[in-house]
Design an enzyme around this catalytic site. Structure first.
Site, PDB file in Angstrom:
ATOM      1  N   GLU A  51       0.837  -1.202   0.000  1.00 66.37           N
ATOM      2  CA  GLU A  51       0.000   0.000   0.000  1.00 66.37           C
ATOM      3  C   GLU A  51       0.873   1.252   0.000  1.00 66.37           C
ATOM      4  OE1 GLU A  51      -2.920   0.093   3.142  1.00 66.37           O
ATOM      5  OE2 GLU A  51      -3.713   2.016   2.463  1.00 66.37           O
ATOM      6  N   ASN A  96      -6.759   1.425   2.609  1.00 67.13           N
ATOM      7  CA  ASN A  96      -7.481   2.692   2.734  1.00 67.13           C
ATOM      8  C   ASN A  96      -7.046   3.686   1.663  1.00 67.13           C
ATOM      9  OD1 ASN A  96      -8.645   1.545   4.981  1.00 67.13           O
ATOM     10  ND2 ASN A  96      -7.389   2.644   6.455  1.00 67.13           N
ATOM     11  N   ASN A 196     -12.101  -1.202  -1.121  1.00 69.87           N
ATOM     12  CA  ASN A 196     -11.483  -1.652   0.122  1.00 69.87           C
ATOM     13  C   ASN A 196     -12.293  -1.238   1.336  1.00 69.87           C
ATOM     14  OD1 ASN A 196      -9.020  -2.555   1.763  1.00 69.87           O
ATOM     15  ND2 ASN A 196      -9.267  -0.435   2.459  1.00 69.87           N
ATOM     16  N   GLU A 197     -12.635  -2.177   2.178  1.00 69.17           N
ATOM     17  CA  GLU A 197     -13.245  -1.910   3.494  1.00 69.17           C
ATOM     18  C   GLU A 197     -14.309  -0.816   3.447  1.00 69.17           C
ATOM     19  OE1 GLU A 197     -10.191  -1.333   6.504  1.00 69.17           O
ATOM     20  OE2 GLU A 197      -9.562  -3.416   6.355  1.00 69.17           O
ATOM     21  N   TYR A 269      -7.249  -8.335  11.720  1.00 69.85           N
ATOM     22  CA  TYR A 269      -5.994  -8.055  12.427  1.00 69.85           C
ATOM     23  C   TYR A 269      -6.178  -8.457  13.881  1.00 69.85           C
ATOM     24  CZ  TYR A 269      -4.707  -5.276   8.352  1.00 69.85           C
ATOM     25  OH  TYR A 269      -4.392  -4.878   7.081  1.00 69.85           O
ATOM     26  N   GLU A 317      -6.600  -9.148   3.651  1.00 66.04           N
ATOM     27  CA  GLU A 317      -5.742  -8.470   4.639  1.00 66.04           C
ATOM     28  C   GLU A 317      -5.798  -9.281   5.913  1.00 66.04           C
ATOM     29  OE1 GLU A 317      -6.057  -4.239   5.397  1.00 66.04           O
ATOM     30  OE2 GLU A 317      -6.602  -3.871   3.304  1.00 66.04           O
ATOM     31  N   GLN A 370       1.429  -6.240   5.596  1.00 69.12           N
ATOM     32  CA  GLN A 370       1.792  -5.919   4.236  1.00 69.12           C
ATOM     33  C   GLN A 370       3.192  -6.464   3.949  1.00 69.12           C
ATOM     34  OE1 GLN A 370       1.031  -1.821   3.197  1.00 69.12           O
ATOM     35  NE2 GLN A 370      -0.939  -1.762   4.280  1.00 69.12           N
TER      36      GLN A 370
END
Ligand code: AHR
Length: 521
Positions: A51, A96, A196-197, A269, A317, A370
């Protein structure tokens, strides 16, 4: 969906009375049957993620002018470490970041590319690394590119044009721009994320499920008209906060998009915030649950359809991430999220990967978040790099790609972690490579204090013995640094299998991750 691994908690020692006296009494039992396959351990389970955030791209992957970089600005040492990590697929440009990114800023001569304030993390984005730099990087590494579109502040047409730029073989405007920028042949990008999200209120352009479904459906249609062969990943749940209706989000997205998408994403996470080792490694319970719930929602969305479009889960992720959260750093423009990983974090890699392998029929893509510097296994400075503790299990498990995941029966002593149901101390997955009969038994012993002896049945008594890969360290908090990354390294050895009945016994040391490799008899 294939049967999930059944874990029966039992006082296994009683069951196993009568074993040869010389061997330690097994407390656990593991049954392997190479006919009980779940699905392929898809190579894309060993995907990764880069990212535009902190020093992941600039100063990590890409370091123009550095003596460690090649003529195109790619760090050679990072490429080498990425290859040895076994990475197969790379997601980009966020995260993000993707939800505020306009890809057209990042193509063409660098001098003409705009510098923009970046809305997700607060930095200035120089746009010196863009689509062509990313795709050339993937090509050079031999990994599959996966691009996530801007479904936050972006438009449907912008997404469609991105596919045209990358994949159009004919003479069109955007294919012409690609050619002008030095790439005649289409890049052929197959994997495209539909945002994304978007379920997270922190996301630029956050939407409710209805608005997201509407946007994503139109984007999917338009992008597929630019290239019918692409595979699409819908933005699934990432928000598991107390008030979040993550099941409802996934249900709505699947209902709306089931005719267009190939994957739905999941993000997780974890962190050892309470400083409780066994509770930390109990997160497998949530990971298994999220996978199984979403797998059920996929089936529910497809129920009654004659020929449903296959939909899989992309766990795109996942990682340990709780110390370097970057809270309040937005205003400084210096958000870095540079976690330094310790030994117990490395064990968590096995826990995540075991869960993915146990669900190999439905989880066919996963991306560690990442790759470099930002919550990453590789950590650089201007002089070199070091390998974080989490690097080693990732590299080892990647060797099992393409094997068949096995549905293993496990009976192990259990423990309670918070409000979760009793969990087996041994967290297990197994794989089988038909071509040469190799079984890999992946065992995380998440007891902090207890070695656990298990009888492993079904594999016979392997000859010439067991190849053991073991990650262990007396200090759960041991970390690596520059010039000091040899501490938490795997030990490998060959041992004869200690015969017992139709199997053998093996003792898994407390707080360790073990891969036993052997030929099924
Ligand atoms: O990986 C760091 C961030 O975590 C990503 O940008 C976002 O998608 C997630 O919340």
């Amino acid at each position: 969906m294939a049967p999930s691994t059944r874990i029966l908690a039992a006082a296994a020692a009683a069951l196993l009375a009568g074993e040869a006296a010389a061997q330690p009494q097994p407390q656990a039992r593991i049954k392997i049957d190479t006919d009980r396959t779940i699905g392929e351990v898809h190579p894309h389970l060993f995907g990764n993620f880069a990212e535009h955030l902190g020093r992941c791209i600039y100063g990590g992957i890409y370091d123009e002018g550095s003596p460690l970089a090649d003529a195109d600005g790619y760090r050679r040492d990072v490429m080498e470490a990425t290859r040895r990590l076994g990475v197969t697929l790379l997601r980009w440009p966020g995260g993000n970041f993707a939800s505020g990114y306009h890809w057209q800023d990042g193509i063409g001569p660098r001098a003409g590319r705009p510098v923009r304030p970046e809305g997700a993390w607060g930095a200035l984005e120089p746009n010196r690394f863009g689509t062509d730099e990313f795709l050339r990087y993937c090509e050079r590494l031999g990994v599959e590119p996966y691009i996530c579109i801007n479904a936050g502040l972006g438009t449907v047409e912008e997404a469609r044009q991105w596919v045209e730029y990358c994949n159009e073989p004919r003479e069109t405007y955007w294919a012409g721009q690609r050619r002008k920028n030095g790439r005649d042949r289409p890049w052929g990008v197959k994997y495209w994320g539909l945002g994304n999200e978007i379920d997270g209120p922190w996301q630029l352009g956050h939407k409710n499920a209805g608005d997201y479904g509407k946007f994503a459906l139109e984007a999917a249609k338009a992008m597929r008209r630019a290239d019918a062969s692409i595979k699409l990943i819908a933005s699934g749940s990432s928000n598991f906060g107390a008030a979040a209706d993550w099941v409802g989000w996934n249900r709505a997205v699947l209902d709306r998009l089931k005719g267009e998408i190939d994957y739905i994403s999941l993000h997780t996470y974890i962190g050892n915030r309470e400083n409780n080792f066994e509770n930390f490694l109990a997160a497998s319970w949530e990971i298994d649950q999220r996978i199984e719930v979403v797998a059920g929602l996929i089936r529910a969305a497809q129920a009654g359809q004659a020929n449903p479009r296959p939909i899989h889960i992309a766990y795109d992720e996942w990682n340990v991430w709780y110390r370097a959260r970057g809270s309040g750093e937005f205003a400084t423009g210096r958000t870095r999220l540079e976690e330094i990983y310790n030994f117990e974090d490395a064990l968590a890699m096995g826990m995540f990967l075991n869960a993915f392998i146990r669900h190999a029929d439905v989880v066919t893509m996963a991306n560690l978040a990442q790759l470099v510097n930002v919550i990453a296994p590789i950590f650089t400075n201007e002089k070199g790099l070091f390998l974080q503790t989490i690097y080693f299990p990732l590299a080892e498990y990647a060797k099992q790609k393409g094997s068949q995941a096995l549905d293993v029966w496990v009976s192990s002593p259990t423990y309670r972690a918070g409000t979760r149901p009793p969990l087996p101390y041994l967290d297990i997955s197994a794989t089988y490579r038909r071509a040469d009969g190799t079984v890999c038994l992946n065992v995380l012993n998440r007891s902090e204090k207890m070695d656990i002896t298990a009888r492993i049945d079904g594999g016979g008594q392997p000859a010439p013995g067991l190849e053991v890969w073991e990650l262990n360290h007396p200090d759960l908090k041991a970390v690596h640094g520059f010039g000091d990354d040899a501490k938490v390294r795997p030990a490998t050895r060959h041992v004869p299998a200690a015969a017992s009945g139709n199997g053998f016994v093996y003792t898994f040391p407390k707080h360790s991750l073990t891969v036993l490799r052997f030929r099924a008899a």
